[in-house]
Enzyme design. Structure first.
Site, mmCIF file in Angstrom:
data_model
loop_
_atom_site.group_PDB
_atom_site.id
_atom_site.type_symbol
_atom_site.label_atom_id
_atom_site.label_comp_id
_atom_site.label_asym_id
_atom_site.label_seq_id
_atom_site.Cartn_x
_atom_site.Cartn_y
_atom_site.Cartn_z
ATOM 1 N N SER A 161 -1.041 26.636 25.208
ATOM 2 C CA SER A 161 -2.221 27.161 24.509
ATOM 3 C C SER A 161 -2.200 28.680 24.551
ATOM 4 O O SER A 161 -2.231 29.276 25.637
ATOM 5 C CB SER A 161 -3.489 26.648 25.191
ATOM 6 O OG SER A 161 -4.577 27.462 24.804
ATOM 7 N N HIS A 213 -0.289 25.451 20.685
ATOM 8 C CA HIS A 213 -1.691 25.013 20.594
ATOM 9 C C HIS A 213 -2.591 26.235 20.389
ATOM 10 O O HIS A 213 -2.511 27.211 21.126
ATOM 11 C CB HIS A 213 -2.051 24.290 21.894
ATOM 12 C CG HIS A 213 -3.405 23.675 21.928
ATOM 13 N ND1 HIS A 213 -3.695 22.453 21.356
ATOM 14 C CD2 HIS A 213 -4.558 24.102 22.485
ATOM 15 C CE1 HIS A 213 -4.975 22.156 21.567
ATOM 16 N NE2 HIS A 213 -5.526 23.150 22.245
ATOM 17 N N ASP A 236 -6.485 27.523 20.042
ATOM 18 C CA ASP A 236 -7.884 27.186 20.332
ATOM 19 C C ASP A 236 -8.828 28.055 19.517
ATOM 20 O O ASP A 236 -8.948 29.258 19.766
ATOM 21 C CB ASP A 236 -8.154 27.382 21.831
ATOM 22 C CG ASP A 236 -7.500 26.294 22.652
ATOM 23 O OD1 ASP A 236 -7.724 25.112 22.353
ATOM 24 O OD2 ASP A 236 -6.743 26.630 23.585
ATOM 25 N N MET A 262 -12.559 28.905 18.507
ATOM 26 C CA MET A 262 -13.926 28.769 19.052
ATOM 27 C C MET A 262 -14.883 29.650 18.261
ATOM 28 O O MET A 262 -14.531 30.773 17.889
ATOM 29 C CB MET A 262 -13.947 29.179 20.518
ATOM 30 C CG MET A 262 -12.922 28.451 21.368
ATOM 31 S SD MET A 262 -13.071 28.886 23.101
ATOM 32 C CE MET A 262 -11.633 28.042 23.772
ATOM 33 N N HIS A 283 -6.788 23.415 17.285
ATOM 34 C CA HIS A 283 -7.892 22.704 17.936
ATOM 35 C C HIS A 283 -9.188 23.434 17.584
ATOM 36 O O HIS A 283 -9.434 24.535 18.083
ATOM 37 C CB HIS A 283 -7.614 22.703 19.448
ATOM 38 C CG HIS A 283 -8.685 22.101 20.292
ATOM 39 N ND1 HIS A 283 -8.725 22.249 21.664
ATOM 40 C CD2 HIS A 283 -9.766 21.335 19.984
ATOM 41 C CE1 HIS A 283 -9.764 21.618 22.153
ATOM 42 N NE2 HIS A 283 -10.430 21.058 21.158
ATOM 43 N N MET A 324 -12.860 24.071 17.916
ATOM 44 C CA MET A 324 -14.075 23.888 18.720
ATOM 45 C C MET A 324 -15.193 24.635 18.012
ATOM 46 O O MET A 324 -15.664 25.682 18.474
ATOM 47 C CB MET A 324 -13.837 24.413 20.139
ATOM 48 C CG MET A 324 -12.965 23.476 20.955
ATOM 49 S SD MET A 324 -12.211 24.297 22.371
ATOM 50 C CE MET A 324 -10.784 25.004 21.587
ATOM 51 N N MET A 366 -10.421 15.894 26.271
ATOM 52 C CA MET A 366 -10.700 17.153 26.969
ATOM 53 C C MET A 366 -10.859 16.852 28.456
ATOM 54 O O MET A 366 -11.748 16.102 28.842
ATOM 55 C CB MET A 366 -11.982 17.796 26.444
ATOM 56 C CG MET A 366 -11.881 18.426 25.065
ATOM 57 S SD MET A 366 -10.583 19.667 24.859
ATOM 58 C CE MET A 366 -11.012 20.875 26.103
ATOM 59 N N GLY A 401 -14.059 25.665 26.044
ATOM 60 C CA GLY A 401 -14.579 27.030 25.963
ATOM 61 C C GLY A 401 -13.705 28.046 26.674
ATOM 62 O O GLY A 401 -13.625 29.186 26.236
ATOM 63 N N PHE A 402 -13.052 27.635 27.736
ATOM 64 C CA PHE A 402 -12.308 28.615 28.542
ATOM 65 C C PHE A 402 -11.041 27.989 29.127
ATOM 66 O O PHE A 402 -11.012 26.788 29.407
ATOM 67 C CB PHE A 402 -13.182 29.117 29.698
ATOM 68 C CG PHE A 402 -14.478 29.703 29.207
ATOM 69 C CD1 PHE A 402 -14.533 31.024 28.751
ATOM 70 C CD2 PHE A 402 -15.624 28.928 29.149
ATOM 71 C CE1 PHE A 402 -15.719 31.552 28.258
ATOM 72 C CE2 PHE A 402 -16.817 29.451 28.658
ATOM 73 C CZ PHE A 402 -16.867 30.772 28.207
ATOM 74 N N ASP A 429 -6.052 18.077 27.364
ATOM 75 C CA ASP A 429 -6.233 19.532 27.293
ATOM 76 C C ASP A 429 -7.213 19.986 28.367
ATOM 77 O O ASP A 429 -8.377 19.612 28.352
ATOM 78 C CB ASP A 429 -6.769 19.865 25.889
ATOM 79 C CG ASP A 429 -6.884 21.350 25.619
ATOM 80 O OD1 ASP A 429 -6.562 22.157 26.500
ATOM 81 O OD2 ASP A 429 -7.303 21.692 24.490
ATOM 82 N N GLY A 471 -2.367 25.938 29.146
ATOM 83 C CA GLY A 471 -2.609 27.364 28.921
ATOM 84 C C GLY A 471 -2.155 28.170 30.103
ATOM 85 O O GLY A 471 -1.052 28.732 30.127
HETATM 86 C C1 DX5 Z 1 -10.265 24.898 26.489
HETATM 87 C C2 DX5 Z 1 -9.066 24.903 25.558
HETATM 88 C C3 DX5 Z 1 -7.771 24.726 26.227
HETATM 89 C C4 DX5 Z 1 -7.426 25.778 27.244
HETATM 90 C C5 DX5 Z 1 -6.566 25.147 28.279
HETATM 91 O O1 DX5 Z 1 -11.419 24.896 25.744
HETATM 92 O O2 DX5 Z 1 -9.184 23.853 24.594
HETATM 93 O O3 DX5 Z 1 -6.703 24.555 25.287
HETATM 94 O O4 DX5 Z 1 -6.760 26.886 26.706
HETATM 95 O O5 DX5 Z 1 -6.333 26.077 29.292
HETATM 96 P P1 DX5 Z 1 -5.831 25.628 30.730
HETATM 97 O O6 DX5 Z 1 -4.546 24.879 30.536
HETATM 98 O O7 DX5 Z 1 -5.686 26.914 31.450
HETATM 99 O O8 DX5 Z 1 -6.897 24.729 31.308
HETATM 100 ZN ZN ZN Z 2 -7.425 23.326 23.225
#
Ligand code: DX5
Ligand code: ZN
Length: 233
Positions: A11, A36, A38, A40, A69, A71, A140, A145-146, A179, A201
């Site tokens: 990610s 990937h 993300d 948001m 993805h 969100m 998830m 979000g993070f 994820d 990520g």
């Molecule tokens: C969270 C994202 C993830 C995130 C994963 O909302 O959808 O893709 O980047 O990060 P790690 O692998 O650090 O949990």
């Molecule tokens: Zn994601």
């Protein structure tokens, strides 16, 4: 099942955006399978990230699968702009999409991978009437979000249950993606439960040697998949 090995999707949320192209080239050369992305909107999730402009740049930096993805609320408004800049697949959140079936069909009608994501608190039963149509289910394993959050263990049961649902519907082409909080130490477990695609990520981008980080995830994931197939034999 279409995948013969575990697929790793770093990610870019955890990448250094000051040198995004080099970061993508690094994980690409390091053996990742997908990239990937993300997206948001600051409404569906309490963070704001990237739009089609950045996905356009990602697309130009790699030949690998660009996995988007979303969100965001009303994801149907953004499916075409992201496909137009070269996304290979779009995943929308069940909780954020009033017309889930219609939006999945829209993605599929463009010949792209249609995915549906479920938050940790969302039961898998909500997939019942789309399970025959989806190409990807994203579980998830953190609240979206993070990056860098801790893996929520209860999602393992959800993965098992979704795998049974897909088998029951005869949808053997659909992949299960997970994820959030994925590290080599839990990669085998999630793949044994039924996952095919691991988003990672921080466990890739926060490591100096991305190739080694991706290899460790591949190895652990494949071990878990082998255990699942043995227990089914
Ligand atoms: C969270 C994202 C993830 C995130 C994963 O909302 O959808 O893709 O980047 O990060 P790690 O692998 O650090 O949990
Ligand atoms: Zn994601």
């Amino acid at each position: 099942m279409t995948t013969t090995k575990t697929l790793i999707a770093p990610s870019i949320l955890s990448a250094d955006f000051g040198k995004l192209r080099a970061e993508i080239e690094d994980v690409d050369a390091g053996g990742c399978d997908w990239i990937h992305v993300d997206v948001m909107d600051g409404r569906y999730v309490p963070n704001l990230t990237i739009g089609p402009l950045v996905v356009d740049a990602v697309r130009k930096a790699t030949q690998k699968v660009v996995d988007v993805h979303l969100m965001i609320v009303e994801p149907e408004r953004w499916v075409e702009p992201f496909l137009d800049v070269g996304a290979d697949g779009i995943t929308i959140h069940q909780e954020a999409c009033v017309h889930l079936h219609r939006t999945l069909q829209l993605i599929k009608s463009k010949g792209k991978r249609a995915g549906v994501a479920l938050n940790p608190g969302t039961p898998e039963d909500t997939l019942r009437y789309v399970v025959g149509d989806v190409d990807l289910v994203l579980v998830m394993s953190v609240n979206p979000g993070f990056g860098g959050q801790k893996f929520i263990q209860s999602q393992l049961d959800k993965v098992r249950s979704i795998r049974r649902m897909l088998d029951g519907a005869g949808n053997h082409d659909c992949v299960i993606q997970i994820d959030g909080g994925i590290v080599p130490d839990n990669a085998a477990l999630v793949c044994e439960a039924g996952c095919d695609v691991l988003v990672a990520g921080s466990s890739v981008f926060n490591k100096p040697d991305r190739k080694a980080a991706i290899a460790a995830l591949h190895r652990a994931g494949d071990e878990g998949r082998a255990r699942r197939h043995q227990s089914r034999a």
